[in-house]
Scaffold this motif. Structure first.
Motif, short mmCIF file in Angstrom:
data_model
loop_
_atom_site.label_atom_id
_atom_site.label_comp_id
_atom_site.label_asym_id
_atom_site.label_seq_id
_atom_site.Cartn_x
_atom_site.Cartn_y
_atom_site.Cartn_z
N GLU A 96 5.96 8.28 0.40
CA GLU A 96 4.68 7.70 -0.03
C GLU A 96 4.47 7.87 -1.53
N THR A 99 6.76 5.53 -3.48
CA THR A 99 6.22 4.17 -3.45
C THR A 99 5.03 4.05 -4.38
N GLU A 100 4.18 5.06 -4.41
CA GLU A 100 3.02 5.04 -5.32
C GLU A 100 3.48 5.00 -6.77
#
Length: 127
Positions: A96, A99-100
């Motif tokens: 996550e 991806t951020e």
């Protein structure tokens, strides 16, 4: 005479200058996975094939910028996961957060891969 081993460490660290919109670059330490020349060539072949496939898909009739961007983000997330094992951001190194980073810091993927490649270039010059 100093002794050393030929075998490389499994990982190595390097600072990466992460560009941020409207702010100065920030230096972040990344821990990278070492790859020998043969392994590296396989990853470059994989990334080039993925990039080519994404480009072909993006050129299809009806393709949108949003779809092309999603493909590029997926490619870059995969590239970072292929070479990075950790970093010194406050956020944990997770799918996550990778991806951020790729989604919010447009220049970060190139900066990370450039630093990774530069570490190999310095090693070549030093030997």
């Amino acid at each position: 005479m100093a002794s050393f081993k030929i075998a490389q460490n499994a990982t190595f660290k390097a600072e990466v200058e992460i560009p941020r919109v409207g702010f100065e670059l920030i230096k972040v330490e990344f821990e990278f996975r070492y790859r020998d020349r043969k392994e590296l060539s396989k990853y470059y072949d994989k990334w080039n094939a993925e990039r080519d496939a994404a480009a072909k898909e993006s050129m299809k009739d009806g393709a949108t910028w949003e779809q092309a961007t999603e493909r590029q983000i997926a490619l870059e997330v995969g590239q970072i996961k292929d070479v990075v094992v950790g970093w010194s951001f406050d956020e944990a190194f997770t799918d996550e957060s990778i991806t951020e980073l790729v989604t919010t810091c447009v220049g970060a993927p190139a900066a990370v891969l450039d630093a990774y490649q530069a570490a190999y270039a310095v090693a070549r010059r030093g030997n």
